[in-house]
Design an enzyme around this catalytic site. Structure first.
Site, PDB file in Angstrom:
ATOM      1  N   ALA A   1      -6.037  -0.202 -25.576  1.00 48.79           N
ATOM      2  CA  ALA A   1      -4.692   0.336 -25.683  1.00 48.79           C
ATOM      3  C   ALA A   1      -4.584   0.989 -27.053  1.00 48.79           C
ATOM      4  CB  ALA A   1      -3.682  -0.794 -25.561  1.00 48.79           C
TER       5      ALA A   1
ATOM      6  N   GLY B   1      -7.947  -2.820 -23.301  1.00 41.91           N
ATOM      7  CA  GLY B   1      -7.332  -2.123 -22.165  1.00 41.91           C
ATOM      8  C   GLY B   1      -8.311  -1.237 -21.428  1.00 41.91           C
TER       9      GLY B   1
ATOM     10  N   GLU C   1      -9.977  -3.464 -19.079  1.00 47.10           N
ATOM     11  CA  GLU C   1      -8.974  -3.850 -18.071  1.00 47.10           C
ATOM     12  C   GLU C   1      -8.755  -2.717 -17.062  1.00 47.10           C
ATOM     13  OE1 GLU C   1      -6.088  -6.997 -20.241  1.00 47.10           O
ATOM     14  OE2 GLU C   1      -6.180  -5.009 -21.172  1.00 47.10           O
TER      15      GLU C   1
ATOM     16  N   GLU D   1      -9.174  -8.336 -28.074  1.00 47.45           N
ATOM     17  CA  GLU D   1      -7.760  -8.437 -28.484  1.00 47.45           C
ATOM     18  C   GLU D   1      -7.511  -9.609 -29.435  1.00 47.45           C
ATOM     19  OE1 GLU D   1      -7.603  -6.288 -24.483  1.00 47.45           O
ATOM     20  OE2 GLU D   1      -8.862  -7.763 -25.502  1.00 47.45           O
TER      21      GLU D   1
HETATM   22  N1  T1G Z   1      -5.970   2.318 -30.971  1.00 45.68           N
HETATM   23  C1  T1G Z   1      -5.665   3.240 -31.913  1.00 45.68           C
HETATM   24  N2  T1G Z   1      -6.575   3.756 -32.815  1.00 45.68           N
HETATM   25  C2  T1G Z   1      -7.827   3.312 -32.705  1.00 45.68           C
HETATM   26  C3  T1G Z   1      -8.224   2.337 -31.738  1.00 45.68           C
HETATM   27  C4  T1G Z   1      -7.228   1.843 -30.841  1.00 45.68           C
HETATM   28  N3  T1G Z   1      -7.516   0.950 -29.895  1.00 45.68           N
HETATM   29  N4  T1G Z   1      -9.544   2.092 -31.911  1.00 45.68           N
HETATM   30  C5  T1G Z   1      -9.955   2.876 -32.932  1.00 45.68           C
HETATM   31  N5  T1G Z   1      -8.944   3.612 -33.411  1.00 45.68           N
HETATM   32  C6  T1G Z   1      -8.996   4.605 -34.487  1.00 45.68           C
HETATM   33  C7  T1G Z   1      -9.385   3.994 -35.841  1.00 45.68           C
HETATM   34  O1  T1G Z   1      -8.260   3.517 -36.521  1.00 45.68           O
HETATM   35  C8  T1G Z   1     -10.017   5.184 -36.545  1.00 45.68           C
HETATM   36  O2  T1G Z   1      -8.971   5.981 -37.018  1.00 45.68           O
HETATM   37  C9  T1G Z   1     -10.703   5.927 -35.403  1.00 45.68           C
HETATM   38  O3  T1G Z   1     -10.052   5.506 -34.200  1.00 45.68           O
HETATM   39  C10 T1G Z   1     -12.176   5.617 -35.296  1.00 45.68           C
HETATM   40  O4  T1G Z   1     -12.322   4.209 -35.224  1.00 45.68           O
HETATM   41  C11 T1G Z   1      -3.436  -4.139 -23.386  1.00 45.68           C
HETATM   42  C12 T1G Z   1      -3.706  -5.274 -26.045  1.00 45.68           C
HETATM   43  C13 T1G Z   1     -14.086   1.469 -30.706  1.00 45.68           C
HETATM   44  C14 T1G Z   1     -15.754   0.029 -31.772  1.00 45.68           C
HETATM   45  O5  T1G Z   1      -9.608  -3.790 -30.418  1.00 45.68           O
HETATM   46  O6  T1G Z   1     -13.246  -1.730 -32.387  1.00 45.68           O
HETATM   47  O7  T1G Z   1      -6.371  -2.989 -25.599  1.00 45.68           O
HETATM   48  O8  T1G Z   1      -9.366   5.760 -39.431  1.00 45.68           O
HETATM   49  O9  T1G Z   1     -13.507   3.975 -37.412  1.00 45.68           O
HETATM   50  O10 T1G Z   1     -16.576   2.465 -36.170  1.00 45.68           O
HETATM   51  O11 T1G Z   1      -5.136  -5.697 -23.448  1.00 45.68           O
HETATM   52  O12 T1G Z   1     -12.761   1.523 -33.334  1.00 45.68           O
HETATM   53  O13 T1G Z   1     -10.281   7.691 -38.200  1.00 45.68           O
HETATM   54  O14 T1G Z   1      -7.808   7.469 -38.553  1.00 45.68           O
HETATM   55  O15 T1G Z   1     -13.284   2.021 -35.859  1.00 45.68           O
HETATM   56  O16 T1G Z   1     -17.008   4.094 -34.297  1.00 45.68           O
HETATM   57  C15 T1G Z   1      -8.349  -3.472 -28.033  1.00 45.68           C
HETATM   58  C16 T1G Z   1     -10.631  -1.295 -31.470  1.00 45.68           C
HETATM   59  C17 T1G Z   1      -7.031  -2.861 -28.373  1.00 45.68           C
HETATM   60  C18 T1G Z   1     -11.031  -1.914 -30.197  1.00 45.68           C
HETATM   61  C19 T1G Z   1     -15.293   2.344 -32.658  1.00 45.68           C
HETATM   62  N6  T1G Z   1      -9.403  -2.638 -28.547  1.00 45.68           N
HETATM   63  N7  T1G Z   1     -11.556  -0.284 -31.939  1.00 45.68           N
HETATM   64  O17 T1G Z   1     -15.715   1.986 -33.919  1.00 45.68           O
HETATM   65  O18 T1G Z   1     -14.762   3.964 -35.237  1.00 45.68           O
HETATM   66  S1  T1G Z   1      -5.713  -3.919 -27.858  1.00 45.68           S
HETATM   67  C20 T1G Z   1      -9.943  -2.862 -29.733  1.00 45.68           C
HETATM   68  C21 T1G Z   1     -12.784  -0.604 -32.387  1.00 45.68           C
HETATM   69  C22 T1G Z   1      -5.689  -3.755 -26.171  1.00 45.68           C
HETATM   70  C23 T1G Z   1      -4.769  -4.494 -23.994  1.00 45.68           C
HETATM   71  C24 T1G Z   1      -4.793  -4.671 -25.447  1.00 45.68           C
HETATM   72  C25 T1G Z   1     -13.603   0.511 -32.952  1.00 45.68           C
HETATM   73  C26 T1G Z   1     -14.660   1.082 -31.976  1.00 45.68           C
HETATM   74  P1  T1G Z   1      -9.128   6.758 -38.357  1.00 45.68           P
HETATM   75  P2  T1G Z   1     -13.479   3.463 -36.025  1.00 45.68           P
HETATM   76  P3  T1G Z   1     -16.120   3.157 -34.956  1.00 45.68           P
END
Ligand code: T1G
Length: 690
Positions: free
Chosen positions: A63, A102, A105, A125
């Site tokens: 998400a 998400g 999911e 999450e």
């Molecule tokens: N939402 C918004 N921005 C995100 C994002 C996300 N989920 N994931 C990454 N970014 C932005 C990050 O801030 C950065 O921005 C750019 O993308 C590159 O990321 C309903 C509740 C995928 C392994 O926890 O673990 O789903 O600094 O530098 O090293 O159940 O990003 O360039 O402006 O980290 O290649 C669950 C989070 C969400 C995964 C890539 N998902 N992301 O790593 O790049 S909660 C996560 C990561 C959810 C549902 C729920 C990593 C990555 P900027 P990066 P990377």
């Protein structure tokens, strides 16, 4: 459709491609057109099957975290998954890169999942203080079993495609052009005909779930949660998936999600998610980084050996230099032993161990550093010794090589000035054990060139470190604030608190251990040597060290340790020593509350952080939070000291600092102007607080 969701056809198979760089987060501008596309394709009789794929480097990584804490715009992910499960024709998720949160999911809403061999799948999450809120805790157990799902969801650690296939999470793994494979897979499935069972109606994973075993595992995980709410909620929701009907379990998951998303803990952990990414941004445009192919490390002691392992683990060949053959062999033997421990623990294969050891070249000749692009000095913490090493380095290091010092305290500008190439000099302050600890304080000296800085910030990411750029001052960010936090520890002991009482306040707060236990673990002699070098004293700690009580390594420090054990046992001898010293100083012991301990240790910590920001030693308050969470065990559920200050209440912090400043006259309590400004504006220099 839209720029973010495109629909194409490959004969009777429709391919829905999500394109929302950089990580295809399920932002509102993706969800809306995605929902529309799925409804249209569901009702389009010419479509025999649907493939959901993503453009760019990854499948949906979750998400959109930036949307949390704001009113959620419809449709939500749950609604999209619910529509997916009404589609009678086969739906296939084509997963490359990462399918996280998400994203997984959404894929669990499809009948089938196929993955690229290099893909990673997970529900992280919990690392954001949340639980999967799009049905992940209810659908995943139906495929992989409750215990596997529990482990994946509570750890938040993704699994690889092969493991996911073996676990029943993905139906096929492909190399090469994934979308084509997915289209062929979907067409074949459609040709064979349905019915196609949505995951919600599949229970193979839940059969014979041993609830007793599940509860035992959940209880064990709860013990390790240290006050974090999300892991507990995750475990409860997985249990609900086993014990409740699908819709009831889904509703319960929702209720838990809504509770967590508004919690201070989740806001703190989301703050840290973005703070770590901000910290890695070096100002200055189009900086061309220097090429790093080989790394040199000077000193094969505890720090040098760990630093060398960190680079070898990151895939870099390392030249390890020592003053003598014996010292070199000792260092290499320790490295070999450390890898063997990892093999025994199963966190490293024998093959990987051999590959990493093959990265090392030992030497006692500075000339062997001539082909290194980065050289890190990790020798004895003494200015004269450091300058001597940099003098020798200058003579052999190639032009453009970055010269780094691992000093924890010393003035890097002075070290740089002792060379003719200060633009190549900076600090790489690793934390012990350097091959394990995530934090890397990158110290920008006055003359450090921007490209040298940008190069090592990028390099830190490549070796799995969380980098924070800091300026030069005594102790940089972490150790300088640690000194402020510890400045009252002795006074608190003399006035009546005990080491275990103070440590208990810290563990109750969420720290892995308190300052006295930490001191015993790190070795009290390190601080002792540092105080002596600076003409400072700490009457109790100094006396303990004079008695050879250096902590765990000598079996006694502030606590007693049974032979080889790490469990701290309060020592009446230490408490008697403290009483004697208090009597000598005419201090009458009194009852000291937990609040007072927090006020006299953590409020000065925040205050010192404010001074560091004022001086520009740290660029952002959130950088300080990243340092403390990744280097000093500050509880992630509190977001770091500067974020926590917002939760604790800046006005209260200032009022109590002023009270203790009045009472003790100590500078450490004198509220920093920026702290007062933060109390008025609600932000650190525009950096939002909690
Ligand atoms: N939402 C918004 N921005 C995100 C994002 C996300 N989920 N994931 C990454 N970014 C932005 C990050 O801030 C950065 O921005 C750019 O993308 C590159 O990321 C309903 C509740 C995928 C392994 O926890 O673990 O789903 O600094 O530098 O090293 O159940 O990003 O360039 O402006 O980290 O290649 C669950 C989070 C969400 C995964 C890539 N998902 N992301 O790593 O790049 S909660 C996560 C990561 C959810 C549902 C729920 C990593 C990555 P900027 P990066 P990377």
């Amino acid at each position: 459709m839209s720029d973010f969701v495109k629909v194409s056809r490959d004969g009777d198979v429709a391919v829905v491609t999500i394109d929302n760089p950089p990580v295809n987060a399920l932002s509102f501008h993706v969800r809306e057109p995605l929902m529309q596309a799925l409804v249209e394709l569901r009702d389009d009789a010419s479509v025999a099957a649907i493939v959901i794929a993503c453009a760019g480097r990854t499948f949906v990584a979750g998400a959109d975290i930036t949307e949390f804490g704001k009113p959620m715009q419809q449709p939500e992910l749950r609604a999209i998954v619910a529509v997916l499960e009404t589609i009678a024709k086969p739906t296939v998720a084509a997963i490359h890169g990462t399918a996280l949160g998400g994203g997984l999911e959404l894929a669990l809403g499809c009948h089938f999942r196929v993955a690229d061999a290099g893909a990673k799948l997970g529900l992280p999450e919990v690392k954001l203080g949340l639980l999967p809120g799009g049905g992940g805790t209810v659908r995943l157990p139906r495929l992989v079993g409750a215990v596997k799902a529990l482990r994946m969801i509570v750890s938040g650690t993704p699994i690889g495609a092969t493991e996911a296939h073996a676990a029943g999470l993905v139906d096929a793994v492909f190399e090469g052009d994934l979308t084509t494979h997915a289209v062929n897979f979907a067409r074949e499935i459609a040709r064979k005909g349905g019915p196609f069972t949505p995951v919600r109606d599949r229970n193979e994973g839940l059969k014979e779930t041993d609830l007793v075993a599940l509860d035992a595992e959940a209880a064990d995980l709860a013990r390790k949660a240290r006050g974090l709410e999300a892991p507990i909620a995750c475990a409860l929701s997985v249990r609900n998936a086993v014990t409740l009907p699908f819709d009831a379990a889904l509703a319960a998951e929702r209720a838990l999600f809504v509770k967590l998303v508004g919690s201070d803990q989740s806001r703190a952990q989301r703050h840290l998610f973005f703070a770590e990414r901000e910290a890695a941004k070096v100002s200055g445009k189009d900086i061309v980084k220097r090429r790093i192919a080989r790394v040199g490390v000077i000193g094969a002691g505890t720090m040098g050996g760990g630093i060398a392992m960190a680079f070898a683990n990151g895939g870099y060949p390392v030249t390890l230099l020592e003053t003598s053959h014996e010292a070199l062999q000792r260092g290499l033997a320790t490295i070999d032993r450390n890898y063997s421990v990892s093999v025994t623990r199963g966190s490293l294969s024998e093959v990987a161990k051999r590959e990493r050891l093959a990265q090392f070249k030992g030497s006692t000749d500075y000339a062997d550093l001539a082909d290194c692009d980065l050289i890190v000095e990790a020798v004895f913490e003494d200015m004269a010794v450091k300058k001597e090493v940099f003098g020798k380095l200058e003579a052999v290091a190639k032009p453009g090589a970055i010269l780094a010092t691992n000093t924890s305290y010393l003035d890097i500008n002075e070290i740089a000035a002792s060379t003719s190439r200060p633009q190549d000099v900076l600090g790489l302050h690793f934390f012990s054990p350097a091959n394990v600890m995530k934090l890397l304080e990158i110290v920008r000296a006055d003359k450090t060139a921007p490209d040298a800085l940008a190069t090592v910030v990028d390099l830190a990411r490549r070796i799995g470190k969380v980098a924070v750029v800091v300026g030069v001052c005594h102790g940089f960010v972490g150790n300088r604030m640690l000194a402020a936090r510890g400045s009252e520890s002795e006074a608190l002991l003399l006035e009546g608190a005990t080491p275990s009482q103070i440590d208990q306040v810290f563990t109750d707060f969420g720290w892995p251990m308190g300052p006295f236990q930490m001191g015993d673990l790190a070795g009290l002699d390190i601080g002792w040597r540092n105080r002596k070098a600076r003409g400072l004293s700490a009457v109790i700690a100094d006396t303990l060290c004079e008695q050879g009580r250096f902590g765990q390594k000598t079996g006694r420090g502030f606590y007693l340790y049974e032979a080889g054990a790490r469990t701290p046992v309060p020592d009446p001898e230490v408490e008697a020593l403290i009483c004697d010293k208090a009597a000598e100083k005419g201090i009458a012991p009194r009852a000291i509350s937990a609040e007072e301990i927090i006020e006299r240790t953590l409020y000065p910590l925040v205050n010192e952080g404010a001074k560091i920001l004022e001086e520009g030693i740290a660029a952002r308050a959130s950088d300080i939070d990243v340092v403390w969470v990744n280097g000093y065990g500050f509880p992630i559920g509190k977001g770091g000291p500067m974020f926590w200050a917002g939760l604790e209440g800046p006005a209260k912090i200032i009022e109590r600092l002023e009270y203790w400043h009045q009472r003790t006259g100590k500078d450490v309590f004198k509220p920093a102007p920026l702290l007062k400004q933060m109390a008025e504006t609600g932000s650190w220099n525009g950096d939002a607080i909690a």
